[in-house]
Design an enzyme around this catalytic site. Structure first.
Site, mmCIF file in Angstrom:
data_model
loop_
_atom_site.group_PDB
_atom_site.id
_atom_site.type_symbol
_atom_site.label_atom_id
_atom_site.label_comp_id
_atom_site.label_asym_id
_atom_site.label_seq_id
_atom_site.Cartn_x
_atom_site.Cartn_y
_atom_site.Cartn_z
ATOM 1 N N TRP A 153 69.786 61.309 50.375
ATOM 2 C CA TRP A 153 70.940 61.725 51.178
ATOM 3 C C TRP A 153 70.883 63.206 51.534
ATOM 4 C CZ3 TRP A 153 74.110 65.596 49.360
ATOM 5 C CH2 TRP A 153 74.081 65.867 47.981
ATOM 6 N N GLU A 168 93.193 61.665 57.693
ATOM 7 C CA GLU A 168 91.914 62.373 57.867
ATOM 8 C C GLU A 168 92.031 63.844 57.454
ATOM 9 O OE1 GLU A 168 88.999 60.741 58.760
ATOM 10 O OE2 GLU A 168 90.360 59.075 58.396
ATOM 11 N N ASN A 224 82.704 59.406 64.133
ATOM 12 C CA ASN A 224 82.815 59.284 62.683
ATOM 13 C C ASN A 224 82.352 57.928 62.158
ATOM 14 O OD1 ASN A 224 83.631 60.529 60.153
ATOM 15 N ND2 ASN A 224 85.202 58.949 60.087
ATOM 16 N N TRP A 240 78.210 62.310 53.010
ATOM 17 C CA TRP A 240 76.882 61.790 52.700
ATOM 18 C C TRP A 240 76.827 61.177 51.305
ATOM 19 C CZ3 TRP A 240 72.578 60.483 55.150
ATOM 20 C CH2 TRP A 240 72.459 60.851 56.483
ATOM 21 N N TRP A 282 63.803 57.750 45.420
ATOM 22 C CA TRP A 282 63.818 57.701 46.887
ATOM 23 C C TRP A 282 62.391 57.540 47.422
ATOM 24 C CZ3 TRP A 282 68.648 57.234 48.507
ATOM 25 C CH2 TRP A 282 69.683 57.835 47.782
ATOM 26 N N TRP A 335 91.890 63.916 53.705
ATOM 27 C CA TRP A 335 90.494 63.796 53.268
ATOM 28 C C TRP A 335 89.800 65.158 53.329
ATOM 29 C CZ3 TRP A 335 87.542 60.612 50.616
ATOM 30 C CH2 TRP A 335 87.848 59.249 50.552
#
Length: 435
Positions: A342, A258, A324, A365, A289, A261
């Site tokens: 998004w 993590e 998460n 996102w 969208w 990341w």
């Protein structure tokens, strides 16, 4: 002429120990005035006057000041745009150098570039250092020196390169005697800043007990299976080097993953700043969208009729935190089930998350929407029902946040059918990506 001083500018590093820029400032031997600026350009964009992050920062500054007082020093806090604040500061003091740590977000980069030019014109040194990540900018790149855009090879190179040098703490405390000691300053109240005290509580800095069992516990929102350390990383009240050192020592490496990341997304934002408001994969900006305002409102309020989604949104609204796993579910639902951009969801998270970090939030996102680097494929549509069965099988998390869950007269029906929504998003995405 008043005596010469250096300044350390606190930003995303609200701690005295193991602070790279502060270490270098104190080691210079010239008295160091610690400064923090409540940036009007940032605060003016916050919609909520009880924004929990402003309260958290204010509390951290009070704690910092208490620590500084032990060395006979005091924190100098300004409330203005960064440019105006610095113009005032250099009129008040004979400043030789300004030290701070790197910030990688587009706004901060533009601000620092403008200030660098200003400081140079004033013959003031401006020195910045890496502090909030382990590897930054182009420290981890492919053999052709281009940035990685896929996580797994980036992670492999990260792990090959990591050693004690990158994890070694900066012993700032050895030089605390070099803090500027002549004046005592008052920290402006929240009210003077135009804000109110938040009622949200903040997690502590404990994390050690989580690391070894993180792999087994991290996906279940009903239990304390994650460290909640992210807010402290976001505002630098704890050192990334300390966390990475602990994580590399652990026998199980999922928690370390993590942190990698986090470095990865910071690197992506540095090399591709356009991703803040545009798709990393440009063809995804062709998606039509729906952006239904009423459905977005239902999602924000946790009233979609999908319990795992609604529980997550209510947790976010109530606590400033969302688990998460549930972040992925709620983001997937907004972009895939409701076909809402998004960017709408990213902006709402930016408003509500106590641990909001632009690089990680934008990355997350875009991952959920399929538009980011190394993202989930567009045809992967989370089933809220299956996610619930896997990660909240006893409905403990759901019932905690949705007390009316068992009452069909109070809890709403689903605002969209899952099968219909899945078929729709596949059709719309396929059409956009085939252009």
């Amino acid at each position: 002429m008043t005596r010469e001083i250096n300044i350390f500018w606190f930003r995303r590093d609200l701690r005295l120990n193991d602070n790279a820029g502060l270490f270098h400032a104190l080691k210079s031997g010239i008295p160091v005035l610690p400064v923090f600026i409540f940036d009007r350009n940032i605060l003016s964009k916050l919609e909520d006057k009880n924004d929990a992050r402003v309260s958290f920062i204010h509390l951290c500054l009070q704690n910092l000041n208490t620590e500084l007082e032990k060395s006979g020093s005091s924190l100098y806090v300004k409330h203005d745009s960064a440019e105006n604040a610095w113009k005032e500061i250099i009129k008040e003091f004979n400043v030789k150098n300004i030290y701070c740590n790197h910030d990688y977000e587009p706004y901060a980069r533009k601000r620092d570039s403008t200030l660098l030019e200003f400081f140079e014109n004033q013959n003031i040194g401006f020195h910045t250092f890496k502090d909030q990540v382990i590897f930054e900018k182009s420290e981890i790149v492919k053999d052709d020196q281009k940035p990685y855009t896929v996580f797994t090879p980036y992670k492999r190179k990260w792990l090959e390169k990591i050693n004690e040098f990158y994890l070694k703490p900066y012993p700032s405390q050895k030089y605390f005697d070099n803090f500027y000691k002549d004046l005592t300053f008052q920290i402006p109240s929240l009210e003077n800043l135009g804000f109110e005290k938040s009622t949200i509580s903040y997690p502590d800095k404990s994390y050690s007990e989580i690391i070894e069992r993180y792999k087994e516990t991290r996906n279940f929102p009903a239990i304390k299976g994650t460290s909640r350390i992210s807010v402290h990383l976001r505002f630098g009240t704890i050192s990334i080097r300390e966390l990475a050192a602990k994580a590399t020592e652990a026998s199980e490496k999922t928690w370390l993953n993590e942190l990698i990341w986090r470095d990865f997304y910071a690197m992506i934002l540095w090399h591709f700043p356009y991703t803040v408001d545009a798709a990393f994969k440009s063809q995804y900006d062709q998606i039509e969208w729906r952006n239904n305002a009423e459905e977005f409102k239902a999602w924000c309020e946790g009233k979609t009729g999908y319990p795992i989604v609604d529980a997550g949104m209510r947790e976010l609204n109530s606590t400033g935190f969302m688990h998460n796993r549930v972040r992925m579910i709620t983001a997937s639902f907004l972009t895939k089930h409701l076909l809402i951009d998004w960017r709408w969801g990213e902006a709402y998270f930016a408003r509500k998350l106590l641990d909001y970090d632009q690089a990680s939030n934008v990355g997350g996102w875009q991952w959920a929407a399929g538009s980011g680097n190394d993202a989930a494929p567009y045809f992967r549509v989370f089933s809220p029902e299956l996610q619930t069965k896997k990660f909240d099988p006893k409905l403990e998390y759901i019932k905690k946040w949705i007390p009316e869950f068992d009452d069909p007269f109070k809890y709403p029906q689903p605002i969209v059918d899952h099968k219909f929504a899945r078929e729709r998003v596949l059709r719309v995405f396929k059409q956009a990506l085939s252009k």
